[in-house]
Motif scaffolding. Structure first.
Motif, PDB file in Angstrom:
ATOM      1  N   ASN A 232     -60.366  17.627   9.784  1.00  0.00           N
ATOM      2  CA  ASN A 232     -61.291  16.714  10.462  1.00  0.00           C
ATOM      3  C   ASN A 232     -61.005  15.323   9.915  1.00  0.00           C
ATOM      4  N   GLU A 233     -61.841  14.357  10.257  1.00  0.00           N
ATOM      5  CA  GLU A 233     -61.579  12.975   9.817  1.00  0.00           C
ATOM      6  C   GLU A 233     -61.795  12.788   8.318  1.00  0.00           C
ATOM      7  N   HIS A 234     -62.318  13.816   7.627  1.00  0.00           N
ATOM      8  CA  HIS A 234     -62.618  13.683   6.204  1.00  0.00           C
ATOM      9  C   HIS A 234     -61.719  14.519   5.307  1.00  0.00           C
ATOM     10  N   ALA A 235     -60.928  15.434   5.855  1.00  0.00           N
ATOM     11  CA  ALA A 235     -60.158  16.339   5.010  1.00  0.00           C
ATOM     12  C   ALA A 235     -58.779  16.611   5.604  1.00  0.00           C
ATOM     13  N   MET A 236     -57.763  16.556   4.734  1.00  0.00           N
ATOM     14  CA  MET A 236     -56.389  16.856   5.114  1.00  0.00           C
ATOM     15  C   MET A 236     -55.732  17.636   3.990  1.00  0.00           C
ATOM     16  N   THR A 237     -54.999  18.687   4.327  1.00  0.00           N
ATOM     17  CA  THR A 237     -54.244  19.451   3.348  1.00  0.00           C
ATOM     18  C   THR A 237     -52.758  19.369   3.681  1.00  0.00           C
ATOM     19  N   TYR A 238     -51.927  19.576   2.684  1.00  0.00           N
ATOM     20  CA  TYR A 238     -50.486  19.448   2.908  1.00  0.00           C
ATOM     21  C   TYR A 238     -49.715  20.360   1.972  1.00  0.00           C
ATOM     22  N   LEU A 239     -48.492  20.663   2.356  1.00  0.00           N
ATOM     23  CA  LEU A 239     -47.532  21.400   1.544  1.00  0.00           C
ATOM     24  C   LEU A 239     -46.221  20.644   1.620  1.00  0.00           C
ATOM     25  N   SER A 240     -45.615  20.393   0.475  1.00  0.00           N
ATOM     26  CA  SER A 240     -44.365  19.629   0.480  1.00  0.00           C
ATOM     27  C   SER A 240     -43.348  20.256  -0.460  1.00  0.00           C
ATOM     28  N   TYR A 241     -42.084  20.068  -0.100  1.00  0.00           N
ATOM     29  CA  TYR A 241     -40.961  20.484  -0.940  1.00  0.00           C
ATOM     30  C   TYR A 241     -40.003  19.299  -1.056  1.00  0.00           C
ATOM     31  N   ALA A 242     -39.488  19.080  -2.232  1.00  0.00           N
ATOM     32  CA  ALA A 242     -38.527  17.996  -2.439  1.00  0.00           C
ATOM     33  C   ALA A 242     -37.422  18.473  -3.369  1.00  0.00           C
ATOM     34  N   ARG A 243     -36.217  18.036  -3.090  1.00  0.00           N
ATOM     35  CA  ARG A 243     -35.080  18.295  -3.962  1.00  0.00           C
ATOM     36  C   ARG A 243     -34.581  16.967  -4.494  1.00  0.00           C
ATOM     37  N   GLY A 244     -34.736  16.783  -5.784  1.00  0.00           N
ATOM     38  CA  GLY A 244     -34.316  15.536  -6.405  1.00  0.00           C
ATOM     39  C   GLY A 244     -32.999  15.705  -7.144  1.00  0.00           C
TER      40      GLY A 244
ATOM     41  N   LEU B 146     -48.846  21.536  -3.353  1.00  0.00           N
ATOM     42  CA  LEU B 146     -49.894  21.949  -2.418  1.00  0.00           C
ATOM     43  C   LEU B 146     -51.133  21.140  -2.740  1.00  0.00           C
ATOM     44  N   GLY B 147     -51.592  20.323  -1.787  1.00  0.00           N
ATOM     45  CA  GLY B 147     -52.681  19.412  -2.113  1.00  0.00           C
ATOM     46  C   GLY B 147     -53.644  19.157  -0.986  1.00  0.00           C
ATOM     47  N   ALA B 148     -54.675  18.400  -1.316  1.00  0.00           N
ATOM     48  CA  ALA B 148     -55.704  18.022  -0.345  1.00  0.00           C
ATOM     49  C   ALA B 148     -56.130  16.591  -0.607  1.00  0.00           C
ATOM     50  N   LYS B 149     -56.394  15.858   0.492  1.00  0.00           N
ATOM     51  CA  LYS B 149     -56.926  14.499   0.416  1.00  0.00           C
ATOM     52  C   LYS B 149     -58.218  14.478   1.221  1.00  0.00           C
ATOM     53  N   THR B 150     -59.314  14.057   0.579  1.00  0.00           N
ATOM     54  CA  THR B 150     -60.625  14.130   1.222  1.00  0.00           C
ATOM     55  C   THR B 150     -61.412  12.844   1.012  1.00  0.00           C
ATOM     56  N   THR B 151     -62.337  12.577   1.917  1.00  0.00           N
ATOM     57  CA  THR B 151     -63.284  11.468   1.778  1.00  0.00           C
ATOM     58  C   THR B 151     -64.688  12.007   1.982  1.00  0.00           C
ATOM     59  N   TRP B 152     -65.652  11.404   1.265  1.00  0.00           N
ATOM     60  CA  TRP B 152     -67.044  11.841   1.311  1.00  0.00           C
ATOM     61  C   TRP B 152     -67.938  10.610   1.335  1.00  0.00           C
TER      62      TRP B 152
END
Length: 306
Positions: free
Chosen positions: A21-33, A75-81
Protein backbone atom coordinates in the motif's frame (compact mmCIF):
# COMPACT_ATOMS: atom_id res chain seq x y z
CA UNK A 1 60.83 -10.31 -11.14
CA UNK A 2 58.26 -9.60 -13.83
CA UNK A 3 54.57 -10.03 -13.03
CA UNK A 4 51.32 -9.36 -14.84
CA UNK A 5 47.66 -10.35 -14.59
CA UNK A 6 44.48 -9.78 -16.56
CA UNK A 7 40.92 -10.00 -15.23
CA UNK A 8 37.48 -9.73 -16.79
CA UNK A 9 34.53 -10.18 -14.43
CA UNK A 10 30.81 -9.47 -14.22
CA UNK A 11 29.09 -7.65 -11.39
CA UNK A 12 25.57 -6.35 -10.96
CA UNK A 13 22.33 -6.38 -9.01
CA UNK A 14 18.88 -7.92 -9.32
CA UNK A 15 15.97 -6.57 -7.27
CA UNK A 16 12.29 -7.36 -6.84
CA UNK A 17 9.96 -5.12 -4.84
CA UNK A 18 6.27 -5.21 -3.95
CA UNK A 19 4.30 -2.23 -2.62
CA UNK A 20 1.51 -3.47 -0.38
CA UNK A 21 0.00 0.00 0.00
CA UNK A 22 1.15 3.62 0.12
CA UNK A 23 2.75 3.00 3.54
CA UNK A 24 4.61 -0.30 3.13
CA UNK A 25 7.00 -1.83 0.59
CA UNK A 26 9.05 -5.03 0.80
CA UNK A 27 11.92 -6.09 -1.41
CA UNK A 28 14.41 -8.87 -2.13
CA UNK A 29 17.74 -8.11 -3.76
CA UNK A 30 20.84 -9.96 -4.90
CA UNK A 31 24.14 -8.35 -5.82
CA UNK A 32 27.48 -9.68 -6.99
CA UNK A 33 30.35 -7.40 -6.14
CA UNK A 34 33.93 -7.56 -7.40
CA UNK A 35 37.21 -5.98 -6.36
CA UNK A 36 40.11 -6.55 -8.74
CA UNK A 37 43.18 -8.48 -7.70
CA UNK A 38 46.61 -6.91 -7.77
CA UNK A 39 50.14 -6.93 -6.45
CA UNK A 40 51.73 -6.10 -3.12
CA UNK A 41 54.19 -3.28 -3.70
CA UNK A 42 55.77 -3.71 -0.28
CA UNK A 43 58.34 -6.47 0.04
CA UNK A 44 56.68 -9.83 0.77
CA UNK A 45 58.66 -12.42 2.69
CA UNK A 46 58.20 -15.89 4.16
CA UNK A 47 60.19 -18.81 5.53
CA UNK A 48 60.61 -20.53 2.16
CA UNK A 49 60.01 -17.89 -0.52
CA UNK A 50 56.42 -19.05 -1.12
CA UNK A 51 53.31 -17.09 -0.21
CA UNK A 52 52.05 -20.18 1.66
CA UNK A 53 55.15 -20.29 3.87
CA UNK A 54 55.38 -19.16 7.47
CA UNK A 55 57.12 -16.13 8.94
CA UNK A 56 60.61 -15.49 7.65
CA UNK A 57 62.81 -13.16 5.62
CA UNK A 58 63.10 -15.01 2.27
CA UNK A 59 61.65 -12.77 -0.48
CA UNK A 60 58.50 -14.01 -2.20
CA UNK A 61 58.76 -13.32 -5.93
CA UNK A 62 55.04 -13.81 -6.61
CA UNK A 63 53.42 -10.87 -4.78
CA UNK A 64 50.05 -11.12 -6.54
CA UNK A 65 46.67 -11.68 -4.91
CA UNK A 66 43.40 -12.68 -6.65
CA UNK A 67 40.22 -10.68 -7.12
CA UNK A 68 37.67 -10.48 -4.32
CA UNK A 69 34.00 -11.38 -4.83
CA UNK A 70 30.90 -11.03 -2.69
CA UNK A 71 27.44 -12.53 -3.13
CA UNK A 72 25.02 -10.34 -1.19
CA UNK A 73 21.37 -11.10 -0.38
CA UNK A 74 19.01 -8.65 1.29
CA UNK A 75 15.38 -8.99 2.41
CA UNK A 76 13.88 -5.77 3.70
CA UNK A 77 10.93 -3.49 4.25
CA UNK A 78 10.43 0.27 4.01
CA UNK A 79 7.43 1.70 5.86
CA UNK A 80 5.87 5.02 6.87
CA UNK A 81 3.53 5.68 9.79
CA UNK A 82 1.75 8.54 11.52
CA UNK A 83 0.79 10.29 8.31
CA UNK A 84 4.32 10.11 6.94
CA UNK A 85 5.97 11.60 10.04
CA UNK A 86 7.45 8.28 11.16
CA UNK A 87 9.69 6.19 8.88
CA UNK A 88 10.89 2.69 9.78
CA UNK A 89 13.14 0.59 7.54
CA UNK A 90 14.72 -2.79 8.26
CA UNK A 91 16.65 -5.41 6.32
CA UNK A 92 18.07 -8.88 6.86
CA UNK A 93 21.34 -9.40 4.99
CA UNK A 94 23.71 -12.24 4.12
CA UNK A 95 27.05 -11.56 2.43
CA UNK A 96 29.54 -14.23 1.41
CA UNK A 97 33.01 -13.07 0.38
CA UNK A 98 35.40 -15.16 -1.69
CA UNK A 99 39.15 -14.39 -1.65
CA UNK A 100 38.67 -11.56 0.83
CA UNK A 101 41.62 -9.15 0.64
CA UNK A 102 42.96 -8.76 4.20
CA UNK A 103 45.64 -6.14 4.82
CA UNK A 104 48.02 -7.60 7.41
CA UNK A 105 51.30 -6.47 9.00
CA UNK A 106 54.41 -8.66 8.63
CA UNK A 107 56.59 -6.76 11.09
CA UNK A 108 58.24 -4.57 8.45
CA UNK A 109 55.49 -3.99 5.87
CA UNK A 110 51.75 -4.28 5.24
CA UNK A 111 50.75 -7.07 2.86
CA UNK A 112 47.38 -8.07 1.39
CA UNK A 113 46.52 -11.72 2.14
CA UNK A 114 43.73 -13.63 0.41
CA UNK A 115 41.18 -15.25 2.76
CA UNK A 116 39.10 -17.92 0.94
CA UNK A 117 35.83 -17.18 2.73
CA UNK A 118 34.25 -14.51 4.95
CA UNK A 119 30.53 -14.51 5.82
CA UNK A 120 28.64 -11.54 7.24
CA UNK A 121 24.97 -11.84 8.23
CA UNK A 122 22.64 -9.83 10.39
CA UNK A 123 19.98 -7.15 10.69
CA UNK A 124 20.07 -3.44 9.85
CA UNK A 125 17.25 -1.11 11.01
CA UNK A 126 16.66 2.65 11.04
CA UNK A 127 13.97 4.97 12.42
CA UNK A 128 13.21 8.61 11.66
CA UNK A 129 10.50 10.55 13.53
CA UNK A 130 9.25 14.12 13.14
CA UNK A 131 6.57 14.54 15.84
CA UNK A 132 3.66 16.77 14.83
CA UNK A 133 3.37 18.10 18.38
CA UNK A 134 6.86 19.67 18.22
CA UNK A 135 7.49 21.36 14.86
CA UNK A 136 11.16 21.50 13.93
CA UNK A 137 12.15 18.45 15.99
CA UNK A 138 13.56 15.36 14.27
CA UNK A 139 14.80 12.15 15.89
CA UNK A 140 16.91 9.59 14.05
CA UNK A 141 18.30 6.25 15.18
CA UNK A 142 19.88 3.20 13.60
CA UNK A 143 20.93 -0.22 14.83
CA UNK A 144 22.94 -2.99 13.18
CA UNK A 145 23.73 -6.52 14.29
CA UNK A 146 26.36 -8.24 12.15
CA UNK A 147 27.90 -11.66 12.71
CA UNK A 148 31.01 -11.51 10.52
CA UNK A 149 33.40 -14.45 10.61
CA UNK A 150 36.37 -15.84 8.74
CA UNK A 151 35.97 -19.30 7.23
CA UNK A 152 37.10 -22.30 9.27
CA UNK A 153 39.74 -23.38 6.75
CA UNK A 154 42.46 -20.99 5.55
CA UNK A 155 45.46 -22.52 3.73
CA UNK A 156 49.04 -21.47 4.42
CA UNK A 157 51.50 -21.78 7.29
CA UNK A 158 50.55 -18.36 8.65
CA UNK A 159 47.17 -19.82 9.70
CA UNK A 160 48.45 -22.98 11.45
CA UNK A 161 47.93 -22.95 15.21
CA UNK A 162 49.14 -25.02 18.18
CA UNK A 163 48.36 -28.70 17.79
CA UNK A 164 48.30 -28.56 13.98
CA UNK A 165 52.00 -28.17 13.22
CA UNK A 166 53.51 -30.19 10.37
CA UNK A 167 56.99 -30.63 8.85
CA UNK A 168 55.97 -28.10 6.19
CA UNK A 169 54.67 -25.70 8.88
CA UNK A 170 56.82 -26.34 11.99
CA UNK A 171 55.99 -23.07 13.80
CA UNK A 172 52.82 -21.31 14.95
CA UNK A 173 51.60 -18.94 12.24
CA UNK A 174 51.21 -15.21 12.81
CA UNK A 175 47.53 -15.35 11.80
CA UNK A 176 46.56 -18.66 13.42
CA UNK A 177 43.71 -17.04 15.41
CA UNK A 178 41.74 -16.12 12.27
CA UNK A 179 40.05 -19.38 11.14
CA UNK A 180 36.44 -19.41 12.38
CA UNK A 181 36.84 -16.20 14.43
CA UNK A 182 34.89 -12.93 14.42
CA UNK A 183 36.46 -10.70 11.81
CA UNK A 184 38.86 -7.86 12.65
CA UNK A 185 37.31 -4.37 12.89
CA UNK A 186 33.79 -5.91 12.92
CA UNK A 187 31.73 -5.20 16.06
CA UNK A 188 28.69 -7.41 16.42
CA UNK A 189 26.50 -4.50 17.47
CA UNK A 190 26.65 -0.86 16.37
CA UNK A 191 24.17 1.96 16.56
CA UNK A 192 23.65 5.67 16.14
CA UNK A 193 21.17 8.24 17.35
CA UNK A 194 20.68 11.96 16.83
CA UNK A 195 18.32 14.74 17.81
CA UNK A 196 17.91 17.87 15.68
CA UNK A 197 15.78 20.91 16.58
CA UNK A 198 15.26 23.98 14.42
CA UNK A 199 13.29 27.06 15.51
CA UNK A 200 12.54 30.58 14.30
CA UNK A 201 14.18 33.59 15.91
CA UNK A 202 12.31 36.81 15.13
CA UNK A 203 11.20 37.41 11.55
CA UNK A 204 14.41 36.58 9.67
CA UNK A 205 16.63 34.29 11.77
CA UNK A 206 16.56 30.64 12.73
CA UNK A 207 18.42 28.53 15.25
CA UNK A 208 19.55 24.95 14.94
CA UNK A 209 20.69 22.42 17.54
CA UNK A 210 21.99 18.89 16.94
CA UNK A 211 23.37 16.21 19.20
CA UNK A 212 24.35 12.77 17.99
CA UNK A 213 26.15 9.68 19.15
CA UNK A 214 27.66 6.49 17.73
CA UNK A 215 27.98 3.24 19.68
CA UNK A 216 30.29 0.34 18.85
CA UNK A 217 30.41 -2.95 20.75
CA UNK A 218 33.78 -4.55 21.42
CA UNK A 219 35.94 -5.75 18.55
CA UNK A 220 39.56 -6.53 17.70
CA UNK A 221 41.63 -3.86 15.97
CA UNK A 222 44.41 -6.11 14.69
CA UNK A 223 44.55 -8.20 11.54
CA UNK A 224 46.04 -11.07 13.60
CA UNK A 225 43.42 -10.86 16.42
CA UNK A 226 46.00 -10.66 19.22
CA UNK A 227 44.26 -10.23 22.58
CA UNK A 228 46.25 -7.05 23.30
CA UNK A 229 44.52 -5.37 20.32
CA UNK A 230 41.03 -5.84 21.76
CA UNK A 231 38.94 -2.65 21.84
CA UNK A 232 36.16 -2.48 24.43
CA UNK A 233 32.74 -1.06 23.61
CA UNK A 234 32.59 2.73 23.38
CA UNK A 235 30.37 5.66 22.45
CA UNK A 236 31.37 8.89 20.70
CA UNK A 237 29.09 11.95 20.96
CA UNK A 238 29.05 15.12 18.81
CA UNK A 239 27.31 18.44 19.44
CA UNK A 240 26.46 21.36 17.15
CA UNK A 241 24.49 24.63 17.69
CA UNK A 242 24.06 27.49 15.26
CA UNK A 243 22.20 30.58 14.19
CA UNK A 244 21.68 32.03 10.74
CA UNK A 245 19.35 33.70 8.27
CA UNK A 246 16.15 31.90 7.38
CA UNK A 247 17.03 31.99 3.68
CA UNK A 248 20.30 30.16 4.51
CA UNK A 249 22.45 32.97 3.09
CA UNK A 250 24.69 32.81 6.16
CA UNK A 251 25.06 30.64 9.24
CA UNK A 252 27.39 30.49 12.24
CA UNK A 253 27.84 27.22 14.14
CA UNK A 254 29.70 26.20 17.27
CA UNK A 255 30.54 22.50 17.32
CA UNK A 256 32.28 19.81 19.33
CA UNK A 257 33.27 16.30 18.28
CA UNK A 258 33.92 13.45 20.71
CA UNK A 259 32.75 15.82 23.44
CA UNK A 260 33.34 13.28 26.24
CA UNK A 261 36.90 12.67 24.99
CA UNK A 262 36.37 8.93 24.58
CA UNK A 263 39.67 7.14 24.00
CA UNK A 264 39.62 4.24 21.53
CA UNK A 265 41.94 2.45 19.12
CA UNK A 266 41.23 2.49 15.39
CA UNK A 267 44.03 0.11 14.33
CA UNK A 268 46.44 -1.90 16.48
CA UNK A 269 49.58 -3.55 15.14
CA UNK A 270 52.80 -5.18 16.33
CA UNK A 271 55.84 -3.00 16.77
CA UNK A 272 58.32 -3.47 13.88
CA UNK A 273 60.83 -6.35 14.12
CA UNK A 274 59.19 -7.94 17.18
CA UNK A 275 58.37 -11.52 18.12
CA UNK A 276 55.10 -13.09 16.99
CA UNK A 277 51.91 -12.17 18.82
CA UNK A 278 50.99 -13.71 22.14
CA UNK A 279 50.28 -17.44 22.12
CA UNK A 280 48.14 -16.86 25.20
CA UNK A 281 46.28 -13.75 26.49
CA UNK A 282 48.21 -11.94 29.17
CA UNK A 283 51.59 -13.28 28.03
CA UNK A 284 52.92 -10.55 25.70
CA UNK A 285 56.16 -11.14 23.85
CA UNK A 286 56.40 -7.87 21.98
CA UNK A 287 55.35 -4.23 21.95
CA UNK A 288 52.23 -2.89 20.27
CA UNK A 289 51.51 0.32 18.41
CA UNK A 290 48.17 1.86 17.47
CA UNK A 291 46.42 4.64 15.58
CA UNK A 292 44.06 6.27 18.07
CA UNK A 293 40.65 7.76 17.35
CA UNK A 294 40.37 11.55 17.16
CA UNK A 295 40.28 13.25 20.60
CA UNK A 296 37.79 15.87 21.75
CA UNK A 297 37.78 18.90 19.44
CA UNK A 298 35.88 22.20 19.47
CA UNK A 299 35.48 24.78 16.75
CA UNK A 300 33.33 27.30 14.90
CA UNK A 301 32.14 27.39 11.32
CA UNK A 302 30.89 30.32 9.21
CA UNK A 303 28.93 29.53 6.05
CA UNK A 304 28.08 32.17 3.46
CA UNK A 305 26.14 31.61 0.23
CA UNK A 306 26.17 34.15 -2.59
Amino acid sequence: TDQSRSENEWSGTLKAAYRWNEHAMTYLSYARGYKAGGFNFDRVQSSNGLSSGGSGITPVNDTSFPGEFVDSWELGAKTTWAGGNLLFNAALFHQKYSNFQLNSFLGTSFVVRSIPEVVSKGLDAELLWQPKAVPGLMLQTGLMYADTKYGNSIPGCDFVGPGALTPQCPAIGALYKLPGAQMSFAPKLSGSASLTYEWDIGSSLEGRFNIGGKYMSSYNTGSDLDAEKHQSAYTVANLRVGIGSRDRKWQVELWGTNVFNTKYVQVGFDGPLQALGTPEPGNPKNTYDAFLGAPRMYGATLRVRF
